[in-house]
Write a protein that holds these residues in place. Structure first.
Motif, mmCIF file in Angstrom:
data_model
loop_
_atom_site.group_PDB
_atom_site.id
_atom_site.type_symbol
_atom_site.label_atom_id
_atom_site.label_comp_id
_atom_site.label_asym_id
_atom_site.label_seq_id
_atom_site.Cartn_x
_atom_site.Cartn_y
_atom_site.Cartn_z
ATOM 1 N N PHE A 196 0.862 -1.189 0.000
ATOM 2 C CA PHE A 196 0.000 0.000 0.000
ATOM 3 C C PHE A 196 0.889 1.228 0.000
ATOM 4 C CE2 PHE A 196 0.551 -1.807 4.248
ATOM 5 C CZ PHE A 196 1.286 -0.820 4.856
ATOM 6 N N GLN A 197 0.282 2.363 -0.291
ATOM 7 C CA GLN A 197 0.972 3.635 -0.064
ATOM 8 C C GLN A 197 0.057 4.515 0.778
ATOM 9 O OE1 GLN A 197 2.861 5.219 -3.688
ATOM 10 N NE2 GLN A 197 3.392 3.135 -4.272
ATOM 11 N N GLY B 117 -0.621 2.472 -7.064
ATOM 12 C CA GLY B 117 0.103 1.506 -7.900
ATOM 13 C C GLY B 117 0.971 0.528 -7.138
ATOM 14 N N ALA B 118 0.530 0.134 -5.958
ATOM 15 C CA ALA B 118 1.335 -0.806 -5.164
ATOM 16 C C ALA B 118 1.055 -2.258 -5.543
ATOM 17 C CB ALA B 118 1.061 -0.584 -3.674
ATOM 18 N N TYR B 119 0.552 -2.465 -6.750
ATOM 19 C CA TYR B 119 0.097 -3.794 -7.165
ATOM 20 C C TYR B 119 1.134 -4.898 -6.968
ATOM 21 C CZ TYR B 119 -3.937 -1.544 -9.445
ATOM 22 O OH TYR B 119 -5.094 -0.855 -9.701
ATOM 23 N N ALA C 97 10.580 3.675 -1.045
ATOM 24 C CA ALA C 97 11.037 4.365 -2.256
ATOM 25 C C ALA C 97 10.801 3.495 -3.485
ATOM 26 C CB ALA C 97 12.519 4.727 -2.140
ATOM 27 N N ALA C 98 11.094 2.213 -3.363
ATOM 28 C CA ALA C 98 10.860 1.305 -4.487
ATOM 29 C C ALA C 98 9.372 1.230 -4.797
ATOM 30 C CB ALA C 98 11.414 -0.082 -4.173
ATOM 31 N N ASN C 99 8.575 1.221 -3.752
ATOM 32 C CA ASN C 99 7.117 1.198 -3.920
ATOM 33 C C ASN C 99 6.655 2.431 -4.694
ATOM 34 O OD1 ASN C 99 4.384 0.678 -3.622
ATOM 35 N ND2 ASN C 99 4.438 0.470 -1.402
#
Lengths: 326, 211, 743
Positions: free
Chosen positions: B152-153, B192-194, C640-642
């Motif tokens: 998740f973000q 976009g944490a898919y 950061a990679a996320n």
């Protein structure tokens, strides 16, 4: 959303009477399309008759067909052993539709009765003969990228959004209904209608008629099948064009074929002439291309959907290729 | 277990009036047959509290193991009931049209979009929301995996992703990356944490823990 | 204390992860306030004209209705009345002053707000509001708008404005060169569409004290805007944004729905919650503007760019001039002697755009990086080799040295990981079964911006250090990164750090935007920690001479006490140090130095895409993306990679599916929800491999960071478009690349 009266009958007869006697009443099953339309004010029923307590969920093989209760959930049908073994095309089409969550809510009957996704139908401030007869067709001269290339009228160029229906059309299903005047069965091709002068009517169902089951006849289309759906992202989107293709092969020779298209007309578009053309031909890309050319006769595009004149036959070819290679 | 958390909700005067009306009524189910919902009430300029009572229906649900009795308008969605009346705001509203999956909950163990069904349609059913997934302080393995893999973000779609992911594994639709992606496509993550979500699901699936 | 990076650079789990996975994180529509009422906005159904009358009687009579506010009865807003510019727009113009006049400037402009005691009742009552209009002819068509484009006011007034025309060498020099290309590129309107709907809960806690629980990227900016709008002292306005469910730029401006909620709360004297519908997210909180671009380029046969011209026209509203840095990358990315840029606006009867992730740079990179690929193809050169031959070793725009630039390293890493050597020079020649396969690359860059920021640090009796800053976290993991920075600066384990954000009453921070939060707030956190240590040392020195003579670096903050390295006897307990509550509190302001103006400071990225294209159906699937970033020090490798992966997914949306479409006859969007406006789903997202150079930049700040958020998406769309060309030989210059364009 307006307030409405909500009833939850347990008897089929009660449910039918409740809707038949009240022009502002409607059945609700999964609700995945109706609730959406009610939130936007596109549909404003005064009474909802919840049919989820009716015993219409059974999936069973009877005589020469598979009988699927109208309240069987899309996910249940798609995962059902009998469906996967006998009608894999139907399972594929169901799994190409919506999302896992929606397939857990949507019923077979409701899927058949989905309303179009035409944006002019969905926006109550724009003209739409389907939503408001006489207001005009917003799509005719508008952004008609998603719209019909077959069977439209100058009153409506919307397309039917269901994937499942495309497979059922190809498989020659029968729809069983029960209404105030009794029970009847409707050949699948006769359930949905073309818009003509009355685009507000999606189907030939009479007021109060309830879909109770769908019967899919046994057939030889258990292996060489493909539901090929072209959309603007890889999943969870309505079709630009979809094709249900089923072949009965003897070696490389086509014994029988079934073809239907979605995303091209106001109803699932069965391609009978193309099917005939395939019989006795070798299962090659050249045969498929000829069949696609036959299928496209009479197609006509609008300003923004010209691509469908090419995408539709190409998708027929691709679906047939995929089916033959299955 | 059979509590009545209705009394836990902050009552407004209207709610109080409606409840007493409902208590007096011995024919609760008959309410549904009373014609004249809001439009009629408004046009007849009925006394608003009386009209409101007619607008509502009794409803029993079991939510996260706890039994509830409500009086709700039929037009209240399961999502709005959870968020606005029960303050179970872990279930999110992202689109309200079944197009994003943020509202995913389990009804009798199956994942559904709570925004697209009216609460009254779930009479007598068992609802599980993200708040009911952990075992007390012990996170559910899927929750653990989401933290570990940073699935998740912003976190807004996360409860829906997790509820959907748990169902995806239970359904047997988590056997490959491609299958997970297809069967999770009803849950949009705009951040976009898919890839990380898929990794989390794979870990849980391969870990073989009970989900 | 010798600063040792124990946390910085590690893939630490998020500090707020548990809250997010349990549903306990609270977003702006989720605050339970007594007496909360619900507001629903009513939008206009014409694009231009006047509201001649509004019938609100049915709505007012509807059950539970508390108020219906329109321009006929709206309360006076003092900031509006002053005729100033209360919401500090990012550029010239006057933000919409909601319900202040009868003018309709765009379709779905808010013309009324309905307040009721429940959400269902508010929504129903809102549907009963009926407006009559005097309609005027509207213009929403960008093909017409582009023909009437004008230079932004700020560029006309100031030739040094970043959006003014730029020239080095000869203008339009490509036109007379033997090897040249000229191509037009279009990106449609794109919408941020965070999954959290825009929401605000407005609560007048007293007639002159306002609290907003708001979905904003800047609590201070929002506070200042509404303090001005309501003529209140800034201290009387509190803005809470503890969790923000994505924003991607749409929280960088104050919007009419916020004013409407505040007005409604005032009118009904109750806290009011207003949540936009998904339809309203298209019209009320900005979008990435439709942009037309033209690139002219010439090169020598051996692949040196001799001239580059980049023109762009972006869409804006009739009432605000929204501008962005669409042409910036063309000025500084490649070492061409003749470069000129022109940036114009087209004013339409639409709402105002706002920066959307990667903003103008992402739009501009689609044109520039596509053109680079086109020229490479024309020259029969590998596009990576072509870029290397035009590599800029210093900033060609101003001649300054780069603070750091490791783009070549990025090229090398990325090319290796994607398998660039497998890319065929001739398009349409690589297949995988029925599918065509292609490779493409796109470069991104974004300024390593830093602005001043404040942070407070306080040692608590428990030994925990509490840091507070008004910054927000829209998803990158700000709180986590700050915890790591503070832990390393103080030599404490991260469990002993608590970083609080999202509250305008905390020390001032810039809005979270422009990839600048770690650059700015990270520096402030570091400085606050150092200041706290110094202050504690001074306090200790008063009673303990060992501390008075000790080197700063030797002072260690241990578990609730102060110690000295190499002197186990020296120890000062919390109680000895802190006599007054604020003894252990410091607040610092950190700002960039003049020294930094000597350098050109940018983050760089390169994205490599491998795509598969179904030749019959035109379906495109991105099978792999490799994103490489030169973003300075990476504080948290996991988050950061996320963020990079998320940018890549955003780029897939841009490249393949995102487009908001207006029916120009009505001036109204026909894409109204997430079924019409496609954003990528799980099935669209491939494995994204992220590689960081991870070399500190010594000039941006002491941490060495440069910023990630924008470069994660800038260059992704052209990488995919270029890969589609490589697969099919079809050059798509208008996004999105939907199946119809490839068959």
């Amino acid at each position: 959303m307006n307030q409405f009266q909500y009833v939850r009958p347990t008897q089929q007869r009660t449910a039918i009477t409740a809707v038949a006697k009240d022009p502002n009443a409607t059945f609700i099953a999964g609700g995945t399309n109706l609730v959406d339309l009610m939130k936007r004010g596109v549909m404003t029923p005064q009474k909802l008759v919840d049919i989820n307590r009716l015993p219409l969920t059974k999936i069973e093989h009877q005589k020469n067909s598979l009988r699927i209760g109208a309240l069987a959930l899309n996910a249940t049908v798609a995962n059902h052993q009998l469906v996967r073994e006998r009608h894999p095309l139907l399972a594929q089409a169901l799994n190409a539709g919506a999302s896992a969550q929606l397939r857990n809510m949507a019923t077979v009957g409701g899927n058949l009765l989905q309303r179009t996704r035409c944006p002019y139908f969905y926006d109550v401030t724009l003209p739409c003969n389907k939503r408001q007869p006489g207001s005009g067709c917003g799509a005719l001269e508008g952004i008609n990228r998603m719209h019909a290339i077959f069977g439209f009228s100058d009153k409506c160029i919307a397309v039917h959004p269901s994937d499942m229906s495309v497979a059922l059309a190809a498989l020659d299903a029968t729809v069983l209904v029960s209404g105030p005047k009794g029970d009847r069965s409707i050949a699948f091709a006769d359930l949905h209608r073309l818009p003509g002068d009355a685009p507000e009517k999606d189907t030939t169902l009479e007021p109060g008629e309830l879909i109770t089951a769908v019967e899919v006849p046994d057939g030889h289309f258990t292996r060489y099948v493909s539901y090929y759906k072209v959309r603007e992202r890889a999943s969870y989107a309505f079709a630009l064009v979809s094709v249900a293709a089923a072949l009965d092969l003897d070696g490389d020779n086509i014994v029988a074929a079934r073809l239907a298209m979605g995303g091209v007309a106001h109803k699932p578009w069965r391609l009978a002439a193309a099917e005939q053309h395939l019989i006795g031909k070798p299962a090659t890309e050249a045969s498929f291309r000829q069949a696609a050319d036959v299928a496209m006769q009479g197609a006509k595009a609008f300003k923004h959907n010209e691509y469908k004149l090419k995408l539709a036959p190409n998708t027929i070819v691709q679906a047939l290729k995929t089916a033959a290679a299955a | 277990m059979a509590t009545n958390p209705e009394t836990d909700l902050p009552p407004t005067n209207h709610d109080e009036a409606r409840r007493s009306f409902l208590r007096q009524s011995s024919l609760l189910t008959a309410l549904a047959l009373v014609p004249g919902p809001v439009v009629h009430a408004a046009s007849a300029e009925l006394d608003e509290t009386v009209a409101a009572a007619f607008e509502k229906m009794p409803l029993k649900l079991e939510i996260n193991g706890k039994k509830y009795k409500f009086s709700v308008e039929p037009r209240t969605t399961l999502l709005d009931l959870l968020r606005e009346q029960l303050h179970l705001t872990g279930t999110k509203k992202g689109c309200d049209y079944g197009q994003c999956g943020a509202c995913t909950v389990h009804v009798d163990g199956q994942r559904v979009n709570s925004c697209l069904s009216f609460a009254v349609m779930h009479e007598g059913k068992k609802i599980t929301t993200i708040e009911g997934l952990a075992d007390g302080d012990k996170l559910h393995p899927m929750q653990e995996a989401f933290v570990k893999h940073d699935g998740f973000q912003c976190g807004y779609c996360t409860p829906g992703q997790i509820m959907s992911a748990v169902a995806c594994v239970r359904e047997g639709h988590a056997d490959s990356e491609a299958e997970i992606r297809e069967y999770m496509s009803g849950n949009i993550c705009r951040c976009g944490a898919y890839a990380n979500i898929v990794a989390a699901i794979q870990e849980v699936k391969q870990g073989g823990q009970k989900v | 204390m010798k600063a040792q990076n124990k946390q910085i650079g590690t893939p630490m789990n998020r500090v707020d992860g548990r809250l997010k996975v349990t549903g306990a994180a609270t977003y702006s529509a989720e605050y339970q306030l007594p007496g909360l009422a619900y507001a629903v906005l009513v939008g206009s159904t014409i694009a231009r004209g006047r509201v001649s009358s509004i019938d609100t009687r049915a709505a007012e009579r509807a059950p539970g209705a508390l108020a219906v506010i329109t321009h006929f009865n709206a309360p006076k807003v003092p900031g509006f009345a002053k005729g100033q510019n209360p919401s500090q727009p990012p550029t010239a113009g006057q933000p919409l002053q909601v319900f202040q006049d009868d003018k309709v400037r765009f379709n779905d402009q808010p013309i009324a707000v309905v307040v009721a005691d429940t959400y269902e009742r508010a929504r129903f009552a809102a549907g009963l509001v009926k407006a009559q209009y005097v309609q005027e002819k509207h213009q929403t068509d960008m093909t017409v708008g582009t023909r009437q484009a004008f230079q932004p006011t700020q560029a006309r007034k100031n030739p040094k404005s970043p959006v003014a025309d730029y020239q080095r060498g000869r203008a339009d020099a490509y036109q007379t060169a033997p090897i040249k290309l000229e191509a037009e590129y279009i990106i449609p309107t794109e919408v941020h569409h965070p999954i959290e709907l825009q929401a605000v809960t407005a609560h007048w806690e007293a007639p002159d004290r306002l609290t907003l629980y708001d979905k904003t990227q800047g609590t201070i900016r929002t506070r200042n805007d509404f303090a001005k709008e309501w003529n209140l002292p800034e201290a009387n306005v509190k803005v809470i944004a503890t969790f923000v469910g994505g924003a991607f730029g749409n929280g960088l401006h104050s919007w009419p729905h916020e004013s409407a909620a505040i007005m409604a709360a005032k009118q009904v004297n109750r806290p009011v919650k207003l949540v936009l519908s998904r339809e309203q997210m298209f019209t009320m909180v900005g979008y990435r503007p439709y942009t037309w671009q033209k690139i002219g380029m010439s090169a020598t046969p051996d692949g040196k760019i001799t001239a580059l011209t980049h023109e762009a026209t972006g869409q804006t509203s009739t009432y605000e001039e929204f501008t962005e840095s669409t042409v910036q990358q063309s000025r500084m990315m490649y070492a061409a002697p003749n470069v000129n840029t022109r940036y114009r606006l087209a004013a339409l009867d639409v709402s105002t755009p706002i920066w959307m992730r990667g903003p103008g740079e992402a739009t501009g990179a689609f044109a520039l990086e596509s053109a680079m690929d086109e020229m490479a193809h024309q020259l029969r050169l590998d596009p990576l080799e072509f870029r290397l031959r035009n590599y800029a070793d210093q900033d060609p725009e101003n001649g300054r040295p780069w603070s750091t630039k490791f783009l070549k390293e990025c090229y090398q890493m990325g090319a290796e990981r994607i398998g660039w050597s497998k890319r065929p020079l001739t398009p349409g020649t690589l297949r995988d079964g029925d599918w065509l396969v292609g490779y493409g690359m796109g470069v991104g860059t974004f300024g390593a911006h830093r602005s001043k920021a404040q942070t407070s640090a306080r040692l608590l009796p428990t030994g925990t250090v509490l840091l507070q800053c008004a910054t927000t976290d829209i998803g990158p993991g700000t709180g986590t990164a700050m915890t790591q920075i503070a832990a390393d600066t103080l030599g404490l384990p991260p469990e002993k750090i608590r970083f609080e954000l999202g509250n305008s009453q905390f020390p001032t921070a810039p809005t979270q935007g422009g990839s600048s939060t770690v650059n700015s707030v990270g520096a402030a956190v570091q400085e606050a920690c150092l200041a706290l240590r110094d202050k504690l040392r001074q306090l200790a020195a008063a009673s303990n001479s060992a501390f008075a003579v000790a080197q700063k670096e030797d002072v260690v903050l241990a578990d609730g006490y102060l110690a000295l390295t190499g002197n186990p006897a020296a120890r000062a307990n919390y109680a000895d140090l802190v006599r007054q509550p604020d003894d252990a509190l410091v607040t610092v302001e950190s700002k960039p130095s003049e020294e930094q103006k000597k350098y050109s400071m940018y983050s760089f990225s390169v994205h490599f895409a491998k795509v598969r294209v179904q030749p019959l159906t035109g379906e495109v699937r991105v099978s792999k993306l490799v994103s490489c970033a030169d973003a300075g020090t990476i504080v948290n490798l996991k988050t950061a990679a996320n963020q990079m992966k998320g940018g890549a997914v955003g780029g897939i949306g841009m490249a393949l599916m995102e487009a908001a479409t207006i029916d120009n006859r009505f001036g109204r969007y026909i894409t109204k929800d997430l079924a019409d406006y496609h954003v990528p789903v799980h099935a669209d997202a491939p494995a994204v491999e992220v590689l960081f150079v991870n070399q500190p930049d010594p000039h941006v700040n002491a941490l060495g960071t440069k910023g990630i958020g924008e470069i994660a998406i800038i260059g992704v769309a052209p990488a995919i478009a270029n890969a589609v060309f490589n697969a099919t030989g079809k050059r798509i210059r208008e996004l999105p690349i939907t199946p119809d364009k490839l068959i």
